[in-house]
Design a protein around this motif. Structure first.
Motif, PDB file in Angstrom:
ATOM      1  N   PHE A  28       0.826  -1.204   0.000  1.00 23.44           N
ATOM      2  CA  PHE A  28       0.000   0.000   0.000  1.00 23.44           C
ATOM      3  C   PHE A  28       0.859   1.251   0.000  1.00 23.44           C
ATOM      4  CE2 PHE A  28      -3.524  -2.744   0.863  1.00 23.44           C
ATOM      5  CZ  PHE A  28      -4.651  -2.023   0.508  1.00 23.44           C
ATOM      6  N   ILE A  31       2.070   1.854  -3.473  1.00 26.75           N
ATOM      7  CA  ILE A  31       1.021   2.468  -4.299  1.00 26.75           C
ATOM      8  C   ILE A  31       0.865   3.944  -3.948  1.00 26.75           C
ATOM      9  CG2 ILE A  31      -1.453   2.464  -4.799  1.00 26.75           C
ATOM     10  CD1 ILE A  31      -1.446  -0.543  -4.434  1.00 26.75           C
ATOM     11  N   LEU A  56     -11.376   4.493  -8.505  1.00 29.23           N
ATOM     12  CA  LEU A  56     -10.183   4.597  -7.662  1.00 29.23           C
ATOM     13  C   LEU A  56     -10.413   5.558  -6.501  1.00 29.23           C
ATOM     14  CD1 LEU A  56      -7.372   4.710 -10.389  1.00 29.23           C
ATOM     15  CD2 LEU A  56      -8.040   2.768  -8.968  1.00 29.23           C
ATOM     16  N   VAL A  61      -7.878   5.193  -3.181  1.00 30.97           N
ATOM     17  CA  VAL A  61      -6.519   5.016  -3.683  1.00 30.97           C
ATOM     18  C   VAL A  61      -5.756   6.335  -3.672  1.00 30.97           C
ATOM     19  CG1 VAL A  61      -5.159   4.363  -5.722  1.00 30.97           C
ATOM     20  CG2 VAL A  61      -7.167   3.022  -5.075  1.00 30.97           C
ATOM     21  N   LEU A  64      -4.507   7.032   0.385  1.00 38.29           N
ATOM     22  CA  LEU A  64      -4.283   5.720   0.997  1.00 38.29           C
ATOM     23  C   LEU A  64      -3.929   5.806   2.472  1.00 38.29           C
ATOM     24  CD1 LEU A  64      -2.411   3.531  -1.649  1.00 38.29           C
ATOM     25  CD2 LEU A  64      -4.589   3.080  -0.537  1.00 38.29           C
TER      26      LEU A  64
END
Length: 463
Positions: A28, A31, A56, A61, A64
């Motif tokens: 994570f 990302i 997303l 996302v 996060l």
């Protein structure tokens, strides 16, 4: 019911599960590093389809580190670490408290020959020498004397057994500090024009105003440029005031924040402040010229008392044609004249000679007998500050100290026990040295060999 509890306990006490959680958190974090977060995600919206961007966004996302997924993984990792620690700590505590007896036959089983030697010496004198040597390297020594034999035992490094639990505690404190900062922290921004003072910031999430317990004044903003026009460095001279008295002052630069009463200020951006001052020259047809410093919004009288004029707007780069001001001239008996005055009007007319016919409002001589000339703008900047307050920072700092301490205990220390047995065999003394540890077997073997050589050397010199 007990079986279910036992199964859940066994599941969360797995070290492999901790590795899975850490790997997911690292994924994570990767990302979050590669994908633009929060406001920066707006640039990504232009390159992907609206449906994908919406999906997303719903999956969080683009935020996060404040997402449900990140909090959930952090919570599960915390539960896993707590259960692992509770499950294994009693064994570490027993190993810490145990004091091995000097007589330990198992320690000398399968002992290699290199860990023994024989020497002509008095057993009691040799035992005293060995006790002094063990106290020098290990501390307390346990001793047991039997007929014709002496047993010695010592050890150190028992506190290293708790190193892994200190690391677990540091990670729990780190998770707690991160959650506290995310939930109760403040992230905002504020723009301050040179010479102005503010006492509130705008929150990053909902753009609401948050009053500060003090005010901030920007006395001066400095920016330096490279030859290609790119900013080289910029700096804000800030003064922090409370109840009319100065709390603190400092020069704020990029990557050099200033902290005041728990709020941390970062130099984030800058820009040209709107509504600055302009220097205008008014030329009359019959000759004569008057120079005036004007500001947006103010009304000025024409030099010949024919009326008044007002600067409506001041633009640093209007339509990419350079600095310009918008002027409105009012005179009794005449229609109000509104037009733009460009500083680079001569260059503009060279490119487009009929610009006045095409766009009359670009004609600075629209109101006769005057022609307005823009000599320049007074550059005035605003400084863009990022403002953060993170109540979890002290907890994170404590976690970092615990993490360093725990890793040092794990990497540079280890628990070990050393036994020395002396047996009188006719006219010789048979000495054997054994060691035991739960890790770093090679290091313990070197330590035993060094101890054996030092004891042998001391006994040889004492003859």
């Amino acid at each position: 019911m007990s079986k279910n509890k036992s199964g859940i306990w066994s599941f969360f006490s797995s070290v492999k599960l901790a590795i899975v959680f850490l790997s997911l958190i690292a994924f994570f974090a990767l990302i979050g590093t590669l994908v633009p977060q929060r406001e920066a995600a707006g640039a990504l919206a232009e390159r992907i389809s609206p449906a994908l961007f919406s999906f997303l966004q719903q999956m969080q996302v683009f935020d996060l580190y404040h997402s449900v997924w990140f909090f959930l993984l952090s919570g599960l990792l915390a539960v896993n670490l707590m259960i692992c620690s509770v499950d294994r700590f009693p064994l570490a505590w027993r190993r810490f408290r145990i004091r091995p007896a000097p007589q330990n036959e198992n320690a000398f089983k399968y002992l290699p020959e290199k860990n023994t030697f024989k020497i002509r010496a008095d057993i009691h004198q040799a035992a005293d020498t060995a006790v002094a040597l063990l106290r020098k390297h290990y501390g307390d020594v346990a001793r047991a004397d039997e007929d014709g034999s002496v047993f010695l035992c010592s050890g150190k490094g028992r506190f290293s057994l708790f190193g892994v639990y200190i690391v677990h505690l540091s990670i729990l404190l780190l998770i707690a500090g991160a959650i506290i900062g995310s939930v109760f922290g403040v992230e905002g921004y504020v723009n301050i024009t040179e010479g102005e003072e503010v006492s509130a910031i705008h929150l990053r999430d909902n753009h609401q105003a948050l009053p500060l317990p003090f005010s901030v004044r920007c006395d001066r903003f400095i920016v330096e440029f490279y030859e290609n026009g790119a900013p080289k460095t910029f700096q804000s001279d800030l003064v922090f005031l409370k109840n009319g008295k100065m709390l603190q002052s400092g020069k704020l630069r990029v990557n050099h924040p200033i902290e005041v009463e728990g709020f941390r200020f970062y130099q984030a951006s800058y820009g040209a402040a709107p509504g600055g001052k302009a220097t205008l020259a008014l030329r009359r047809d019959g000759g004569g010229r008057d120079v005036m410093n004007v500001s947006a919004g103010y009304i000025f009288e024409l030099p010949g008392k024919e009326g008044t004029f007002q600067v409506l707007r001041v633009e640093e780069n209007l339509m990419k044609m350079g600095p310009a001001v918008k002027v409105a001239v009012r005179s009794a008996g005449k229609e109000e004249a509104v037009f733009w005055v460009f500083q680079q009007i001569d260059q503009i007319r060279k490119i487009s000679p009929d610009i006045f016919e095409q766009v009359p409002v670009f004609n600075p001589g629209l109101f006769r007998p005057y022609t307005f000339v823009l000599l320049g703008l007074e550059e005035k900047y605003y400084t863009g500050l990022q403002v953060n307050r993170d109540p979890g920072t002290p907890l994170v700092a404590v976690a970092a100290l615990f993490l360093i301490g725990g890793l040092m205990l794990i990497l540079f220390f280890y628990a070990r026990q050393v036994w020395i047995r002396m047996d009188q065999e006719k006219d010789q003394l048979h000495i054997r040295i054994a060691g035991q540890s739960y890790k770093n077997k090679a290091g313990l073997e070197r330590e035993v060999q060094y101890l054996l050589c030092e004891l042998k050397d001391n006994l040889e010199r004492s003859k």
